[in-house]
Design a protein around this motif. Sequence first.
Motif, mmCIF file in Angstrom:
data_model
loop_
_atom_site.group_PDB
_atom_site.id
_atom_site.type_symbol
_atom_site.label_atom_id
_atom_site.label_comp_id
_atom_site.label_asym_id
_atom_site.label_seq_id
_atom_site.Cartn_x
_atom_site.Cartn_y
_atom_site.Cartn_z
ATOM 1 N N MET A 12 0.811 -1.209 0.000
ATOM 2 C CA MET A 12 0.000 0.000 0.000
ATOM 3 C C MET A 12 0.849 1.265 0.000
ATOM 4 O O MET A 12 0.339 2.361 -0.223
ATOM 5 C CB MET A 12 -0.939 0.011 1.219
ATOM 6 C CG MET A 12 -1.999 -1.071 1.195
ATOM 7 S SD MET A 12 -3.130 -0.929 2.600
ATOM 8 C CE MET A 12 -3.910 -2.536 2.572
ATOM 9 N N HIS A 13 2.160 1.108 0.230
ATOM 10 C CA HIS A 13 3.044 2.276 0.271
ATOM 11 C C HIS A 13 3.488 2.726 -1.113
ATOM 12 O O HIS A 13 4.115 3.769 -1.237
ATOM 13 C CB HIS A 13 4.266 1.966 1.139
ATOM 14 C CG HIS A 13 3.988 2.046 2.599
ATOM 15 N ND1 HIS A 13 4.243 3.164 3.349
ATOM 16 C CD2 HIS A 13 3.447 1.132 3.455
ATOM 17 C CE1 HIS A 13 3.908 2.953 4.604
ATOM 18 N NE2 HIS A 13 3.416 1.718 4.702
ATOM 19 N N GLY A 14 3.204 1.947 -2.148
ATOM 20 C CA GLY A 14 3.570 2.393 -3.484
ATOM 21 C C GLY A 14 3.485 1.283 -4.504
ATOM 22 O O GLY A 14 3.679 0.105 -4.182
ATOM 23 N N PRO A 15 3.176 1.640 -5.744
ATOM 24 C CA PRO A 15 3.040 0.624 -6.797
ATOM 25 C C PRO A 15 4.342 -0.114 -7.084
ATOM 26 O O PRO A 15 4.315 -1.259 -7.536
ATOM 27 C CB PRO A 15 2.570 1.435 -8.006
ATOM 28 C CG PRO A 15 3.019 2.842 -7.726
ATOM 29 C CD PRO A 15 2.928 2.997 -6.251
ATOM 30 N N ALA B 231 -7.257 -7.237 -4.653
ATOM 31 C CA ALA B 231 -7.656 -5.836 -4.840
ATOM 32 C C ALA B 231 -6.450 -4.984 -5.207
ATOM 33 O O ALA B 231 -6.531 -4.109 -6.089
ATOM 34 C CB ALA B 231 -8.332 -5.323 -3.575
ATOM 35 N N LEU B 232 -5.329 -5.214 -4.534
ATOM 36 C CA LEU B 232 -4.109 -4.462 -4.842
ATOM 37 C C LEU B 232 -3.654 -4.708 -6.277
ATOM 38 O O LEU B 232 -3.268 -3.768 -6.991
ATOM 39 C CB LEU B 232 -3.000 -4.855 -3.862
ATOM 40 C CG LEU B 232 -3.154 -4.342 -2.427
ATOM 41 C CD1 LEU B 232 -2.198 -5.090 -1.498
ATOM 42 C CD2 LEU B 232 -2.891 -2.843 -2.365
ATOM 43 N N LEU B 233 -3.712 -5.974 -6.718
ATOM 44 C CA LEU B 233 -3.309 -6.286 -8.085
ATOM 45 C C LEU B 233 -4.243 -5.635 -9.096
ATOM 46 O O LEU B 233 -3.800 -5.138 -10.155
ATOM 47 C CB LEU B 233 -3.297 -7.798 -8.297
ATOM 48 C CG LEU B 233 -2.247 -8.598 -7.528
ATOM 49 C CD1 LEU B 233 -2.374 -10.089 -7.863
ATOM 50 C CD2 LEU B 233 -0.838 -8.120 -7.851
ATOM 51 N N ALA B 234 -5.542 -5.630 -8.787
ATOM 52 C CA ALA B 234 -6.509 -5.014 -9.706
ATOM 53 C C ALA B 234 -6.262 -3.515 -9.827
ATOM 54 O O ALA B 234 -6.288 -2.953 -10.933
ATOM 55 C CB ALA B 234 -7.934 -5.291 -9.232
ATOM 56 N N LYS C 169 -3.950 2.693 -10.785
ATOM 57 C CA LYS C 169 -4.587 3.536 -9.776
ATOM 58 C C LYS C 169 -3.777 3.481 -8.487
ATOM 59 O O LYS C 169 -2.968 2.574 -8.292
ATOM 60 C CB LYS C 169 -6.014 3.066 -9.513
ATOM 61 C CG LYS C 169 -6.952 3.257 -10.705
ATOM 62 C CD LYS C 169 -8.346 2.771 -10.367
ATOM 63 C CE LYS C 169 -9.299 2.978 -11.548
ATOM 64 N NZ LYS C 169 -10.674 2.489 -11.234
ATOM 65 N N PRO C 170 -3.966 4.420 -7.584
ATOM 66 C CA PRO C 170 -3.253 4.393 -6.305
ATOM 67 C C PRO C 170 -3.604 3.131 -5.523
ATOM 68 O O PRO C 170 -4.667 2.535 -5.708
ATOM 69 C CB PRO C 170 -3.757 5.647 -5.581
ATOM 70 C CG PRO C 170 -4.293 6.528 -6.653
ATOM 71 C CD PRO C 170 -4.820 5.620 -7.726
ATOM 72 N N THR D 259 1.535 -1.737 9.397
ATOM 73 C CA THR D 259 2.100 -2.976 9.935
ATOM 74 C C THR D 259 3.571 -3.177 9.634
ATOM 75 O O THR D 259 4.347 -3.536 10.528
ATOM 76 C CB THR D 259 1.300 -4.186 9.429
ATOM 77 O OG1 THR D 259 -0.052 -4.078 9.895
ATOM 78 C CG2 THR D 259 1.901 -5.488 9.941
ATOM 79 N N PRO D 260 4.031 -3.005 8.393
ATOM 80 C CA PRO D 260 5.420 -3.378 8.087
ATOM 81 C C PRO D 260 6.424 -2.481 8.793
ATOM 82 O O PRO D 260 6.294 -1.257 8.760
ATOM 83 C CB PRO D 260 5.493 -3.209 6.561
ATOM 84 C CG PRO D 260 4.456 -2.192 6.239
ATOM 85 C CD PRO D 260 3.334 -2.450 7.201
ATOM 86 N N PRO D 261 7.447 -3.069 9.417
ATOM 87 C CA PRO D 261 8.499 -2.243 10.015
ATOM 88 C C PRO D 261 9.178 -1.368 8.964
ATOM 89 O O PRO D 261 9.603 -0.257 9.250
ATOM 90 C CB PRO D 261 9.474 -3.280 10.593
ATOM 91 C CG PRO D 261 8.659 -4.521 10.767
ATOM 92 C CD PRO D 261 7.655 -4.504 9.671
ATOM 93 N N SER D 262 9.276 -1.905 7.727
ATOM 94 C CA SER D 262 9.884 -1.143 6.637
ATOM 95 C C SER D 262 9.336 -1.652 5.322
ATOM 96 O O SER D 262 9.396 -2.851 5.036
ATOM 97 C CB SER D 262 11.408 -1.285 6.660
ATOM 98 O OG SER D 262 11.976 -0.703 5.502
#
Length: 511
Positions: free
Chosen positions: A44-47, A73-76, A82-83, A114-117
């Motif tokens: 979610m932080h970037g494509p 959903a992210l892949l779509a 789209k963002p 969630t992700p530390p990085s």
Amino acid sequence: MPKGTAQPPEMPSRQAAGPVSPTDMTVQPPHDAAAEQAVLGACMHGPDVIDEIRPMLDAADFYRPQHETIWRALLALRGEDKPTDPITVSDFLTRQGDITRVGGVVYVHQLYGTPPSASHAAYYADIVRRTAALRRLREHGIRTVQRAQEPGADPDEIRSEIETDLGAERERALASGSGRLSRYLVDGWRFVTETGADKEPLWGTREKTAWASGESLMIVGAPGVGKTTLAHQVVLARIGLQGTVLDMPVAPSKRVLYLAMDRPQQIAKAMARRIGQHDEAILRDRLAVWQGPLPASLDREPDLLADLAAAHQADTIVIDSLKDAVSTLVDDALAVAFNNARQRAIRNGVEVMELHHQRKSQEGTARDTRPSLDRVYGSTWITSGAGSVLFISGEAGDPAVTLHHLKTPTGEIGPLQLIHDHAHGTTTLDPALDPITILRAAPGGLSVRDLATAQTGESNPGRAAVEKARRALDSLAKAGLATKADGLAGGSGGGQQARYYASARHIAAVC
């Protein structure tokens, strides 16, 4: 709590330590919910993160169904350029009617943090991929145990299913991870200069190549015409027991794996004609022989050929014979599958030789008729993937046969008239028809027509025989084995034909 949200389901706990029954369905399969959350949040932080992770994971690799839905959903969204931030993802899931099922808007926003990085997304994805592989292996194991407990279970069928399952898992492993899209990728310069480099042939010369490096060799013929006899001589040359076959040099190999699937006892007796006690060390070190049928057909397990070579440290595989390695040879789909197996082995640096059979001769076909590729038994895709196809024509057990070069990596070899010495397992060129032998026996040289007459025994040889003689003499001259004296143009009384004379250089190539 905002409208349209719900508490996320309880996280499944990690699998408890300690031995468990393989069929105990109360034990949760291997998974890592935290790694799944970190992957989704990072995406979610970037494509660019999605582009990095997409080759590594399938949707089914996520253990939690809601995580699989969010991944889709992210892949779509990425596919529509789209963002992929939490707001856009939540809106997409809401319009799809899935927002409540995945845990609501709050859970989607929680994933983002969630992700530390985000830069470590590939490491999180590797954890998800690895645990998914363990789940599939666990499922295969459970299914194997269940099958083994069924009344009348067939061990051979179960073993075959296990091999198929493991092959699929191996294929999945090779097709996933960060190298999925680049494992066999090279830049254009390397492809041209390394993959397409002009390499020394395995058998023959650069001008007349019987077996090219990186391309399979197929030896075809009816039963009893000497396919195995010829193949054995090439094999023995590959392991260093002789230097040439049919006067053509053979490059050495490290180790040959011979798949003696068709009548291994007869193959052993045939090879025994060419070896002695002094060859024991080389045969033990550089030749491995598989006896009888393979664990599975090559069309069913396309990696089996490469795996066999790797297991026995062989850089050359001989398939004797092709009919025993494939379920059926006339089915185009299975022929393509076999070629896939052949090319995978070659891609792994394994050289491949195949012994194969011809179609039954049609009535009325003259014995000396030149064969064509459609005389090779089976689907056309079998020969399409071969680099070189040699066809031996003759009668079963006949010491005199003809070798035709139907598919050529470079220049055509022959046709060659061969003499089999069945007692000693050797094959030589028929000296009575060998162009260099005929030329050396003519101190006054030969014209093209002279050679054609000597080879055919006809006082007025046909055009095809004359052209064959011309190619043979020009080939000898090019190889430095003969010299050519150009003829003179004729007037009313005719001219003088070009003549060829044997040079002093010892023969090192054949026409």
